[in-house]
Design a protein around this motif. Sequence first.
Motif, short mmCIF file in Angstrom:
data_model
loop_
_atom_site.label_atom_id
_atom_site.label_comp_id
_atom_site.label_asym_id
_atom_site.label_seq_id
_atom_site.Cartn_x
_atom_site.Cartn_y
_atom_site.Cartn_z
N SER A 78 0.83 -1.21 0.00
CA SER A 78 0.00 0.00 0.00
C SER A 78 0.86 1.26 0.00
CB SER A 78 -0.93 0.00 1.21
OG SER A 78 -0.18 -0.05 2.42
N ARG A 81 2.16 1.65 -3.55
CA ARG A 81 1.07 2.07 -4.44
C ARG A 81 0.72 3.54 -4.25
NH1 ARG A 81 -0.92 -3.04 -3.07
NH2 ARG A 81 -2.30 -2.15 -1.48
N LYS A 85 1.14 6.35 -7.09
CA LYS A 85 -0.01 7.13 -7.54
C LYS A 85 0.28 8.63 -7.46
CE LYS A 85 -4.89 7.96 -6.54
NZ LYS A 85 -6.01 7.72 -5.58
N LYS A 108 7.94 2.65 -10.28
CA LYS A 108 7.73 1.76 -9.13
C LYS A 108 9.06 1.21 -8.62
CE LYS A 108 5.25 -2.40 -7.68
NZ LYS A 108 4.33 -3.49 -8.09
#
Length: 306
Positions: A78, A81, A85, A108
């Motif tokens: 999380s 991510r 984002k 990433k």
Amino acid sequence: MWFKNLLIYRLTQDLPFDAEALEAALATKPARPCASQELTTYGFVAPFGKGEDAPLVHVSGDFLLVSARKEERILPGSVVRDALKEKVEEIEAEQMRKVYKKERDQLKDEIIQAFLPRAFIRRSATFAAIAPKQGLILVNSASPKRAEDLLSTLREVLGTLPVRPLTVKIAPTAVMTDWVKTLKAADNFFVLDECELRDVQEDGGIVRCKRQDLTGDEIQLHLSTGKMVTQLALAWQDKLSFVLDDKMVVKRLKFEDLLQDQAEQDGGDEALGQLDASFTLMMLTFGEFLPELFEALGGEEIPQGI
């Protein structure tokens, strides 16, 4: 040093386990901390004691004990991510363009590399007992993946390790179902008050019972509709209790006070003496228990060609 779980492996060839040679082999792959950009490391540690002088192989009579440690950096998905984002939204807003998959993957990777040095570190150890005379390796784990990590690393340092999971002639599910159905287990085994029942049909129901009288009508009704016992709590003699599952995994092993008191008495006042005594007594107990377990399940299955 009492194992809590048990995965049982059969050596398929006679392999001389010389303690000194094994010690030297394990020393070629010692456990070490993760470097700043490493996700995980794996290597051998002393099963008893600490410090550089602590041996990587503990020898007690005919038995050997080894231990491997995994160290890994824990980076919650999380967190990655959310950071990804945020970064994508920033690029798309500033540069007025869409960020596609290839660039996302690269971003990433950069985020992971930036976060790794600050990630939490988790360590876990796995113990394995080697009984050369019995031709067995016993791993203190209920996870085949953890056991295979240890065995494959042992194979790597030794150059060879001809071993396979031990199998029996009658499926544990069939035997356990029969024991609950007939209300009678094999000699020296006693059915306790916990089991799991599964419908044999695909996507069938599962019933889990704890602190339940397994001789009652409710359980018998489930069996009469075709459910099979896939986990069963059992006791053996007056020495240990455990849960056996349909994959031949022995879970939640508990050695009774009688054995623990004997180990405490045999081990003396020193901590290492206590550990050695408990390991030795545990292995001697397994030497009686496992053959009876295999026999209760129809005897050991020897695959053709081995």
